[in-house]
Design a protein around this motif. Structure first.
Motif, short mmCIF file in Angstrom:
data_model
loop_
_atom_site.label_atom_id
_atom_site.label_comp_id
_atom_site.label_asym_id
_atom_site.label_seq_id
_atom_site.Cartn_x
_atom_site.Cartn_y
_atom_site.Cartn_z
N PRO A 81 28.25 43.50 37.27
CA PRO A 81 29.16 43.74 36.15
C PRO A 81 30.61 43.58 36.57
N ARG A 82 31.39 43.11 35.64
CA ARG A 82 32.81 42.88 35.90
C ARG A 82 33.59 44.12 35.47
N TYR A 83 34.42 44.62 36.35
CA TYR A 83 35.23 45.78 36.01
C TYR A 83 36.42 45.35 35.17
N THR A 84 36.65 46.06 34.09
CA THR A 84 37.80 45.81 33.24
C THR A 84 38.64 47.08 33.20
N PRO A 85 39.93 46.98 33.49
CA PRO A 85 40.78 48.17 33.44
C PRO A 85 40.79 48.78 32.04
N VAL A 86 41.07 50.07 31.99
CA VAL A 86 41.06 50.80 30.72
C VAL A 86 42.02 50.16 29.72
N LYS B 268 38.58 43.40 24.64
CA LYS B 268 37.31 42.68 24.74
C LYS B 268 36.79 42.21 23.39
N PRO B 269 36.74 43.06 22.35
CA PRO B 269 36.26 42.57 21.05
C PRO B 269 37.10 41.41 20.50
N ASP B 270 38.40 41.43 20.77
CA ASP B 270 39.26 40.32 20.32
C ASP B 270 38.87 39.02 21.02
#
Length: 167
Positions: A32-37, A43-45
């Motif tokens: 899994p790729r970590y995405t900062p808060v 992400k939905p955009d």
């Protein structure tokens, strides 16, 4: 080149320098790729942009690229996402969710699998044609000037700078 190689080459003029192998490109590891808060709301955009602009890409591929679940992608595709009113399609590269290289590779792979022709960039086609026409005109003018000089006529001196934006 290393400093040792340079010194050997300076000491012996017949010595052939040997180039060291360059560093390998950084490859993303599996998982899994970590995405900062701060980017999680983006992400939905990014998903909406991919669904709108590249419908041939599968949900699994979108999930791997952006790092989200298939249920989230399906909810955005079906417009049943809890926050669908606030989702605005935005380029995931601009949002920093993936790199342009990764997105281009995914689009090419999906287009090939779907039997479509990969999209080509035609943004500069009009400019290219205009440039070719301008170069043809300049070449024809140079030929006319050379013929005029050969016939003994005096040609007007060409301006030192031609502004390509003035027409």
């Amino acid at each position: 080149l290393t400093q040792d190689e340079i010194e050997k080459g300076q000491a012996d003029p017949n010595y052939r320098l040997k180039i060291q192998k360059g560093p390998e490109q950084v490859r993303r590891t599996k998982g899994p790729r970590y995405t900062p808060v701060s980017k999680r709301q983006d992400k939905p955009d990014g998903i909406a942009w991919i669904i709108r602009n590249h419908p041939e890409i599968s949900d699994g591929a979108i999930g791997k690229l952006i790092g989200t679940t298939r249920t989230t992608i399906a909810a955005i595709r079906d417009r049943t996402h809890w926050n669908i009113g606030n989702i605005v399609p935005k380029d995931p590269v601009t949002l920093g969710l993936c790199s342009q290289r990764e997105l281009d590779a995914l689009v090419t792979k999906a287009a090939k699998a779907a039997g479509m022709e990969a999209p080509t960039d035609t943004r500069l086609e009009g400019d290219r044609e205009a440039l070719l026409e301008q170069l043809r005109n300049e070449r024809q003018q140079a030929v006319r000037d050379a013929e005029a000089l050969a016939n003994g006529e005096t040609a007007e001196p060409a301006p030192a700078f031609i502004d390509p934006f003035k027409r």
